[in-house]
Enzyme design. Structure first.
Site, mmCIF file in Angstrom:
data_model
loop_
_atom_site.group_PDB
_atom_site.id
_atom_site.type_symbol
_atom_site.label_atom_id
_atom_site.label_comp_id
_atom_site.label_asym_id
_atom_site.label_seq_id
_atom_site.Cartn_x
_atom_site.Cartn_y
_atom_site.Cartn_z
ATOM 1 N N HIS A 162 0.848 -1.194 0.000
ATOM 2 C CA HIS A 162 0.000 0.000 0.000
ATOM 3 C C HIS A 162 0.878 1.236 0.000
ATOM 4 O O HIS A 162 1.286 1.729 1.047
ATOM 5 C CB HIS A 162 -0.945 -0.003 1.205
ATOM 6 C CG HIS A 162 -2.109 0.926 1.039
ATOM 7 N ND1 HIS A 162 -2.179 2.135 1.676
ATOM 8 C CD2 HIS A 162 -3.232 0.818 0.289
ATOM 9 C CE1 HIS A 162 -3.311 2.736 1.335
ATOM 10 N NE2 HIS A 162 -3.962 1.964 0.496
ATOM 11 N N PHE A 163 1.200 1.683 -1.191
ATOM 12 C CA PHE A 163 2.067 2.830 -1.429
ATOM 13 C C PHE A 163 3.439 2.636 -0.769
ATOM 14 O O PHE A 163 3.814 3.408 0.120
ATOM 15 C CB PHE A 163 1.435 4.132 -0.934
ATOM 16 C CG PHE A 163 0.032 4.388 -1.402
ATOM 17 C CD1 PHE A 163 -0.402 3.967 -2.641
ATOM 18 C CD2 PHE A 163 -0.860 5.065 -0.602
ATOM 19 C CE1 PHE A 163 -1.691 4.214 -3.077
ATOM 20 C CE2 PHE A 163 -2.155 5.325 -1.023
ATOM 21 C CZ PHE A 163 -2.576 4.893 -2.258
#
Length: 160
Positions: free
Chosen positions: A64-65
């Site tokens: 996630h990022f």
């Protein structure tokens, strides 16, 4: 009641903090999906404050990022729900331990600021109402006293 037995706490009574071992007795969630590390305030039948220490070691940060790690909003909402589940057990007593809390609705969810590794997120949950096994809550997640997310939601409490 025998003289050596304590009376059950009344609604609104402040209870002691819950450590991770007590939380794990109360709710069925486990790593990697246990998203509350401690409950520092419990007011039976009224409110609770849970703590999530956000670490770069969380499994979701891998995808996630990864260049700018941000806790997924849905997991912030889940942390709110788990804190509410502790409030339910604190309110109903030991017979409620291990019951499942199923989301029914999530309304007015707002994400104000990213939650990142190193943050300590405090989740403030308030019971709005209860009818039978259906409970409604409002919650705010805060980092350093600033609101990072908020939502209202309802859940159904069921046996396993």
């Amino acid at each position: 009641m025998r003289a050596d037995e304590a009376a059950p706490p009344t609604a609104g009574a402040a209870l002691e903090a819950w450590d991770i071992a007590r939380i794990m007795r109360a709710i069925p969630h486990r790593f990697p999906f246990l998203l509350v590390d401690r409950v520092v305030e419990v007011q039976r039948g009224v409110s609770a404050v849970g703590v999530k220490n956000v670490s770069i070691n969380e499994h979701y940060f891998q995808g996630h990022f990864p260049a700018m790690a941000v806790m997924p909003g849905v997991l912030i909402i889940e942390s709110m729900a788990q804190t509410a589940a502790v409030l339910v057990v604190a309110t109903l007593g030991p017979e409620a331990e291990g019951k499942l809390v199923y989301f029914m609705t999530v309304d007015n969810a707002k994400f104000r600021k990213p939650v990142v590794p190193g943050d300590q997120m405090r989740v403030h949950v308030r019971k709005e109402r209860q009818r039978g096994n259906i409970w409604k809550f409002s919650a705010e997640a805060k980092v350093d006293g600033k609101v990072v997310a908020e939502a209202t939601y309802s859940a159904m409490i069921l046996d396993r």
